[in-house]
Design an enzyme around this catalytic site. Structure first.
Site, PDB file in Angstrom:
ATOM      1  N   GLY A   1      25.810  31.178 -26.784  1.00 13.34           N
ATOM      2  CA  GLY A   1      25.092  30.333 -25.615  1.00 13.34           C
ATOM      3  C   GLY A   1      24.573  29.151 -25.993  1.00 13.34           C
TER       4      GLY A   1
ATOM      5  N   GLU B   1      31.068  35.588 -30.440  1.00  6.31           N
ATOM      6  CA  GLU B   1      30.974  36.533 -29.617  1.00  6.31           C
ATOM      7  C   GLU B   1      32.134  37.777 -30.077  1.00  6.31           C
ATOM      8  OE1 GLU B   1      30.692  33.644 -28.627  1.00  6.31           O
ATOM      9  OE2 GLU B   1      29.285  33.508 -27.001  1.00  6.31           O
TER      10      GLU B   1
HETATM   11  N1  COA Z   1      19.431  37.065 -29.845  1.00  3.78           N
HETATM   12  C1  COA Z   1      18.382  37.739 -30.360  1.00  3.78           C
HETATM   13  N2  COA Z   1      17.676  37.674 -31.281  1.00  3.78           N
HETATM   14  C2  COA Z   1      18.130  36.697 -32.123  1.00  3.78           C
HETATM   15  C3  COA Z   1      19.287  35.954 -32.094  1.00  3.78           C
HETATM   16  C4  COA Z   1      20.044  36.058 -30.756  1.00  3.78           C
HETATM   17  N3  COA Z   1      21.110  35.374 -30.539  1.00  3.78           N
HETATM   18  N4  COA Z   1      19.547  35.011 -33.215  1.00  3.78           N
HETATM   19  C5  COA Z   1      18.638  35.236 -33.880  1.00  3.78           C
HETATM   20  N5  COA Z   1      17.712  36.428 -33.577  1.00  3.78           N
HETATM   21  C6  COA Z   1      16.522  36.690 -33.867  1.00  3.78           C
HETATM   22  C7  COA Z   1      16.717  37.706 -35.182  1.00  3.78           C
HETATM   23  O1  COA Z   1      16.822  38.930 -34.692  1.00  3.78           O
HETATM   24  C8  COA Z   1      15.387  37.759 -35.906  1.00  3.78           C
HETATM   25  O2  COA Z   1      14.500  38.258 -35.499  1.00  3.78           O
HETATM   26  P1  COA Z   1      13.336  39.278 -36.206  1.00  3.78           P
HETATM   27  O3  COA Z   1      12.509  38.277 -37.077  1.00  3.78           O
HETATM   28  O4  COA Z   1      12.414  39.948 -35.217  1.00  3.78           O
HETATM   29  O5  COA Z   1      14.482  40.412 -37.055  1.00  3.78           O
HETATM   30  C9  COA Z   1      15.035  36.063 -35.830  1.00  3.78           C
HETATM   31  O6  COA Z   1      15.817  35.776 -34.671  1.00  3.78           O
HETATM   32  C10 COA Z   1      15.346  35.255 -36.926  1.00  3.78           C
HETATM   33  O7  COA Z   1      16.797  35.600 -37.285  1.00  3.78           O
HETATM   34  P2  COA Z   1      17.481  36.023 -38.461  1.00  3.78           P
HETATM   35  O8  COA Z   1      18.839  36.579 -38.187  1.00  3.78           O
HETATM   36  O9  COA Z   1      16.448  36.769 -39.452  1.00  3.78           O
HETATM   37  O10 COA Z   1      17.682  34.614 -39.270  1.00  3.78           O
HETATM   38  P3  COA Z   1      18.831  34.329 -40.471  1.00  3.78           P
HETATM   39  O11 COA Z   1      18.407  32.828 -40.902  1.00  3.78           O
HETATM   40  O12 COA Z   1      18.916  35.233 -41.367  1.00  3.78           O
HETATM   41  O13 COA Z   1      20.228  34.059 -39.608  1.00  3.78           O
HETATM   42  C11 COA Z   1      21.494  33.377 -37.561  1.00  3.78           C
HETATM   43  C12 COA Z   1      20.245  32.909 -38.517  1.00  3.78           C
HETATM   44  C13 COA Z   1      21.500  32.251 -36.683  1.00  3.78           C
HETATM   45  C14 COA Z   1      22.648  33.220 -38.582  1.00  3.78           C
HETATM   46  C15 COA Z   1      21.408  34.830 -37.226  1.00  3.78           C
HETATM   47  O14 COA Z   1      20.153  35.002 -36.647  1.00  3.78           O
HETATM   48  C16 COA Z   1      22.501  35.168 -36.278  1.00  3.78           C
HETATM   49  O15 COA Z   1      23.831  35.336 -36.661  1.00  3.78           O
HETATM   50  N6  COA Z   1      22.021  35.058 -34.913  1.00  3.78           N
HETATM   51  C17 COA Z   1      22.937  35.658 -33.939  1.00  3.78           C
HETATM   52  C18 COA Z   1      24.026  34.627 -33.563  1.00  3.78           C
HETATM   53  C19 COA Z   1      25.106  34.984 -32.586  1.00  3.78           C
HETATM   54  O16 COA Z   1      25.662  35.786 -32.749  1.00  3.78           O
HETATM   55  N7  COA Z   1      24.679  34.489 -31.279  1.00  3.78           N
HETATM   56  C20 COA Z   1      25.871  34.659 -30.068  1.00  3.78           C
HETATM   57  C21 COA Z   1      25.164  35.839 -29.395  1.00  3.78           C
HETATM   58  S1  COA Z   1      26.287  36.105 -27.828  1.00  3.78           S
END
Ligand code: COA
Length: 262
Positions: free
Chosen positions: A109, A132
């Site tokens: 998104g 996704e």
């Molecule tokens: N939805 C909900 N929560 C999210 C999120 C999302 N799309 N992306 C990140 N967060 C949250 C994590 O759950 C975490 O929460 P917590 O501290 O309560 O555990 C916080 O944000 C920090 O994220 P984290 O994953 O610990 O950071 P990171 O630096 O290790 O990784 C990313 C960063 C962006 C690589 C990883 O967060 C990620 O892959 N996010 C999802 C991306 C995604 O798939 N988006 C498409 C969704 S359809």
């Protein structure tokens, strides 16, 4: 508003996605707040150009909220997708230009939000992607539609079907972003670009945006007809009279050009 902030810097409206504890992920509440902020930007006559960016220094927007989506049934999923699509169509069709200043992760998104803006600038730390299919779903806020229109179908297929990340330099190479800046130079560059747009005749700016947007949805002849309408509208404005007479006036001492936007 907790998750989305709007700050005015002169004629520029700076929208900040402000949910850094979840890397600015889009839950329903955040989508609703962004919708309300977009309405405020449109209604505020002092704002001529908008910029959208992310708080926290790590993410623009890390996607739709996975925790919220995880328990959805198909009916709820359809509603969520509609909510996002309606909002991003509203952003795309805003009368005022909007620039995405992508300062970190723009995944799912987040990439879809950036793509609904008119111009994308990126910080060197920006990471784009549509993860996704790795989560067992499809992009749902326009990713299957806008990405192919911006970067072409082959690139879009590769990015969506592999779910791989695209770093800022490659995003520029494929035309997903216009420019890449060191992180600290991104907002100054976005503001400079916004101010440059804001210094022009706003009816002409908005008619140009509308003609480009409408033209992307139709054949060339229909698009040319939209352009002719836009061109004609400008000849009913004070700015056309002023802008052309300013050019034709040979007095080199004249003050800087300032449009009335009427
Ligand atoms: N939805 C909900 N929560 C999210 C999120 C999302 N799309 N992306 C990140 N967060 C949250 C994590 O759950 C975490 O929460 P917590 O501290 O309560 O555990 C916080 O944000 C920090 O994220 P984290 O994953 O610990 O950071 P990171 O630096 O290790 O990784 C990313 C960063 C962006 C690589 C990883 O967060 C990620 O892959 N996010 C999802 C991306 C995604 O798939 N988006 C498409 C969704 S359809």
């Amino acid at each position: 508003m907790a998750n989305v902030e709007l700050e005015k810097q002169g004629s520029i409206g700076v929208i900040t996605m402000n949910r850094p504890e979840a890397l600015n992920a889009l839950n329903t509440a955040t989508l609703q707040e962004l919708d309300a902020v977009i309405d405020r930007v449109e209604a505020d006559d002092e704002i001529l150009v908008a910029i959208i960016t992310g708080a926290g220094g790590k993410a623009f927007v890390a996607g739709a909220d996975i925790a919220e989506m995880s328990t959805y049934n198909p009916v709820q999923a359809k509603k969520f997708s509609e909510t996002g699509n309606d909002l991003f169509l509203k952003i795309e069709n805003m009368t005022k230009p909007i620039i995405a200043a992508v300062n970190g992760y723009a995944l799912g998104g987040g990439n879809e939000l950036a793509m609904s803006c008119d111009i994308r600038l990126a910080g060197e730390n920006a990471v784009f992607g549509q993860p996704e299919v790795g989560l067992g779903i499809t992009p749902g806020f326009g990713g299957t539609q806008r990405l192919a229109r911006i970067v072409g179908s082959g690139r879009a297929m590769e990015i969506v079907l592999t779910a791989r990340n695209v770093k800022a330099p490659q995003a520029k190479e494929i035309g997903l972003v216009n420019e890449v800046y060191p992180a600290e130079e991104l907002m100054p560059a976005a503001l400079k670009l916004a101010q440059r747009i804001a210094a022009n005749a706003q009816i002409a700016v908005r008619e140009s945006k509308r003609a480009i947007r409408r033209g992307l949805q139709c054949d060339m002849a229909t698009g040319a007809a939209f352009e002719e309408e836009a061109f004609a509208v400008c000849f009913s404005t004070e700015d056309q009279k002023y802008g052309m007479s300013y050019f034709l006036d040979k007095n080199k001492e004249k003050p800087a050009k300032v449009f009335s936007n009427r």
